[in-house]
Design a protein around this motif. Structure first.
Motif, PDB file in Angstrom:
ATOM      1  N   VAL A   1      60.965 -41.683  52.917  1.00 22.20           N
ATOM      2  CA  VAL A   1      59.489 -41.586  53.643  1.00 22.20           C
ATOM      3  C   VAL A   1      59.465 -40.290  54.534  1.00 22.20           C
ATOM      4  O   VAL A   1      58.596 -39.975  55.138  1.00 22.20           O
ATOM      5  CB  VAL A   1      59.149 -42.960  54.324  1.00 22.20           C
ATOM      6  CG1 VAL A   1      58.073 -42.812  54.994  1.00 22.20           C
ATOM      7  CG2 VAL A   1      59.256 -43.945  53.021  1.00 22.20           C
ATOM      8  N   LEU A   2      60.757 -39.824  54.948  1.00 20.76           N
ATOM      9  CA  LEU A   2      60.775 -38.597  55.828  1.00 20.76           C
ATOM     10  C   LEU A   2      59.873 -37.572  55.231  1.00 20.76           C
ATOM     11  O   LEU A   2      59.512 -36.648  56.125  1.00 20.76           O
ATOM     12  CB  LEU A   2      62.342 -38.024  56.005  1.00 20.76           C
ATOM     13  CG  LEU A   2      62.691 -36.990  57.150  1.00 20.76           C
ATOM     14  CD1 LEU A   2      62.507 -38.103  58.459  1.00 20.76           C
ATOM     15  CD2 LEU A   2      63.974 -36.729  56.924  1.00 20.76           C
ATOM     16  N   HIS A   3      59.480 -37.625  54.179  1.00 11.14           N
ATOM     17  CA  HIS A   3      58.499 -36.404  53.437  1.00 11.14           C
ATOM     18  C   HIS A   3      57.275 -36.362  54.613  1.00 11.14           C
ATOM     19  O   HIS A   3      56.663 -35.268  54.431  1.00 11.14           O
ATOM     20  CB  HIS A   3      58.151 -36.583  51.957  1.00 11.14           C
ATOM     21  CG  HIS A   3      57.522 -37.880  51.807  1.00 11.14           C
ATOM     22  ND1 HIS A   3      56.106 -38.303  52.176  1.00 11.14           N
ATOM     23  CD2 HIS A   3      57.819 -39.179  51.195  1.00 11.14           C
ATOM     24  CE1 HIS A   3      55.586 -39.488  51.729  1.00 11.14           C
ATOM     25  NE2 HIS A   3      56.852 -40.068  51.222  1.00 11.14           N
ATOM     26  N   GLN A   4      56.824 -37.544  55.121  1.00  8.83           N
ATOM     27  CA  GLN A   4      55.685 -37.613  55.824  1.00  8.83           C
ATOM     28  C   GLN A   4      55.799 -36.523  57.106  1.00  8.83           C
ATOM     29  O   GLN A   4      55.049 -35.822  57.375  1.00  8.83           O
ATOM     30  CB  GLN A   4      55.457 -38.936  56.385  1.00  8.83           C
ATOM     31  CG  GLN A   4      54.976 -39.776  55.386  1.00  8.83           C
ATOM     32  CD  GLN A   4      54.880 -41.416  55.767  1.00  8.83           C
ATOM     33  OE1 GLN A   4      54.967 -41.773  56.971  1.00  8.83           O
ATOM     34  NE2 GLN A   4      54.537 -42.122  54.856  1.00  8.83           N
ATOM     35  N   THR A   5      57.079 -36.693  57.872  1.00  7.78           N
ATOM     36  CA  THR A   5      57.243 -36.048  58.990  1.00  7.78           C
ATOM     37  C   THR A   5      57.740 -34.492  58.870  1.00  7.78           C
ATOM     38  O   THR A   5      57.396 -33.805  59.271  1.00  7.78           O
ATOM     39  CB  THR A   5      58.632 -36.629  59.729  1.00  7.78           C
ATOM     40  OG1 THR A   5      57.980 -37.923  60.098  1.00  7.78           O
ATOM     41  CG2 THR A   5      58.491 -35.770  61.136  1.00  7.78           C
ATOM     42  N   MET A   6      58.387 -34.458  57.455  1.00 11.54           N
ATOM     43  CA  MET A   6      58.568 -33.091  57.043  1.00 11.54           C
ATOM     44  C   MET A   6      57.229 -32.068  56.716  1.00 11.54           C
ATOM     45  O   MET A   6      57.008 -31.057  57.031  1.00 11.54           O
ATOM     46  CB  MET A   6      59.254 -33.085  55.622  1.00 11.54           C
ATOM     47  CG  MET A   6      60.673 -33.582  55.691  1.00 11.54           C
ATOM     48  SD  MET A   6      61.444 -33.951  54.041  1.00 11.54           S
ATOM     49  CE  MET A   6      61.373 -32.108  53.428  1.00 11.54           C
ATOM     50  N   LEU A   7      56.165 -32.864  56.282  1.00  8.84           N
ATOM     51  CA  LEU A   7      54.890 -32.204  56.060  1.00  8.84           C
ATOM     52  C   LEU A   7      54.152 -32.029  57.377  1.00  8.84           C
ATOM     53  O   LEU A   7      53.890 -30.854  57.713  1.00  8.84           O
ATOM     54  CB  LEU A   7      53.967 -32.936  55.084  1.00  8.84           C
ATOM     55  CG  LEU A   7      52.567 -32.286  54.806  1.00  8.84           C
ATOM     56  CD1 LEU A   7      52.597 -31.087  53.936  1.00  8.84           C
ATOM     57  CD2 LEU A   7      51.783 -33.477  54.019  1.00  8.84           C
ATOM     58  N   ASN A   8      54.021 -33.052  58.114  1.00  7.59           N
ATOM     59  CA  ASN A   8      53.053 -33.103  59.321  1.00  7.59           C
ATOM     60  C   ASN A   8      53.834 -32.366  60.526  1.00  7.59           C
ATOM     61  O   ASN A   8      53.035 -31.729  61.393  1.00  7.59           O
ATOM     62  CB  ASN A   8      52.865 -34.453  59.907  1.00  7.59           C
ATOM     63  CG  ASN A   8      52.073 -35.421  58.817  1.00  7.59           C
ATOM     64  OD1 ASN A   8      51.318 -34.789  58.012  1.00  7.59           O
ATOM     65  ND2 ASN A   8      52.130 -36.732  58.599  1.00  7.59           N
TER      66      ASN A   8
END
Length: 425
Positions: free
Chosen positions: A234-241
């Motif tokens: 779910v780290l993909h959320q922070t990678m994007l934002n």
């Protein structure tokens, strides 16, 4: 376990009243959230008068409160039903956003924001629990995919509606954004009252171990291992934002104006592909495939981000577009596994609890993810390659961790037929 639910076509993933209600609820919820996200931070700093440090501290305290509330709310839902708890959370959020519109000072902000975040973090597992009560298996995954697609449309529309209000730049316009979000939650609660959720009819109790007072999901080591693995992805959320805009500004030759365009690309891909990705006819091993593909795609994203620091403007932009593409594909596969895993492996009578425990990985990522991603950006290309190694390890671990959970999966039990709430047994 065998599931006797509503007839095909009656759930939120397809036609029928529940489907229409969940579509409208999801649109209203995300529309209000889009309004809030577009202007909330500016309001807290310029309207409430918080310093960046006070804002950060308040949000950190709120994140901790949300973490602590998630599992108790899940336990309550298993006892009282997911739908009434979800309705209560909608009204709770409406009250919190109303209070937030008139808050003064850092202490009041931290208190109200904590109450708001407790409900925000508890609501997603309840939504998934209600959908799972209406259907199961691939149909449930398809329903969640449609709900997520509608929510992304709502976020975009909310941000667009907030633009003219923010252009006025008056205190009352920011309060309108928050109060508009509160109204959306009230309407959502009223609509959810019209959804009839199946319940077990009277019959012999399903034999099982005596229910303890402590959350069983927190003691299920195999389930917690999968929860942690999902939390890493779910780290993909922070990678994007967080990671993408910081990386573009500090380490690449790409124009700063490309950041909103890359965000728009991600939103468009999610809206266009989420439902299609959920249509996997091979149900056997679906969760293992979804987690593994998500991890490898996110690992590839790390490599592309590292490479984007080298070339000129055009080359960096091409690599960033490819990185957003692989990140979005990883996001889509992770979402599919995240919807199916806790429902597939929750023991009888503990679905909401296990969904809430599973959501703890998402909550921890929301708290620790920004720290990890900012550290990655500070390390430069080496940071992204280190993150690639983490995702690669997650890809390699996904199959054995999932197999261990599948071996411990509760045995199916013969369940009594389901009735709609309000029907006599």
């Amino acid at each position: 376990m065998p599931f006797t639910g509503p007839r095909p076509g009656s759930g939120p993933g397809r036609g029928g009243r529940p489907g229409r209600v969940f579509t409208v609820v999801s649109l209203l919820d995300s529309l209000g959230t889009g309004l809030y996200l577009a202007g909330g931070t500016v309001y807290f700093v310029q309207g409430v008068g918080l310093s960046p440090a006070q804002l950060g501290m308040g949000l950190a305290l709120a994140g901790g409160a949300g973490f602590l509330a998630t599992v108790p709310v899940g336990l309550l839902a298993d006892r009282c039903g997911a739908r009434p708890v979800l309705i209560g959370l909608q009204l709770w959020l409406a009250a919190a956003f109303t209070a937030l519109a008139f808050v003064h000072g850092p202490l009041a902000f931290a208190a109200v924001c904590s109450l708001m975040t407790m409900a925000e973090r508890s609501a997603p597992p309840m939504i998934q629990a209600v959908v799972a009560d209406l259907m199961g298996g691939a149909e449930q995954v398809g329903a969640m995919a449609r709900i997520r697609t509608v929510r992304n449309v709502g976020y975009a529309l909310g941000a667009l509606l907030a633009t003219p209000l923010m252009a006025v730049h008056e205190l009352w316009t920011f309060r309108v954004l928050l109060l508009g979000n509160a109204v959306s939650y009230v309407v959502a609660a009223l609509l959810l009252r019209t959804v009839a959720v199946p319940r077990r009819a009277g019959g012999p109790a399903v034999p099982g171990p005596r229910r303890s007072r402590l959350p069983r999901g927190l003691g299920d080591r195999r389930f917690l291992a999968v929860t942690g693995l999902n939390g890493v992805l779910v780290l993909h959320q922070t990678m994007l934002n967080v990671g993408l805009p910081l990386w573009v500004v500090r380490h690449t030759s790409a124009p700063v104006a490309s950041v909103p365009l890359l965000f728009a690309l991600n939103t468009a891909l999610v809206i266009g592909l989420q439902v299609r990705f959920s249509r996997d006819p091979r149900q056997e091993g679906r969760n293992r495939r979804s987690l593994r593909w998500a991890a490898w795609l996110l690992a590839a994203t790390g490599v592309l981000m590292a490479l984007s620091a080298g070339p000129g403007r055009a080359g960096a932009l091409v690599l960033l577009v490819l990185a957003v593409g692989t990140l979005t594909a990883g996001e889509l596969w992770q979402s599919i596994a995240g919807w199916a895993l806790p429902v597939d492996h929750a023991p009888e009578g503990r679905r909401a609890e296990y969904l809430s425990v599973f959501n703890l990985g998402v909550t921890v990522q929301a708290v620790l993810g920004p720290l990890a991603v900012t550290a990655v950006v500070a390390l430069g290309p080496r940071g992204w390659l280190l993150l690639t190694a983490v995702f690669s390890a997650a890809a390699l671990l996904s199959a054995p961790v999932l197999r261990a959970l599948e071996r411990a999966r509760p045995l199916p039990a013969v369940a009594p037929p389901l009735q709609r709430q309000g029907e006599s047994a």
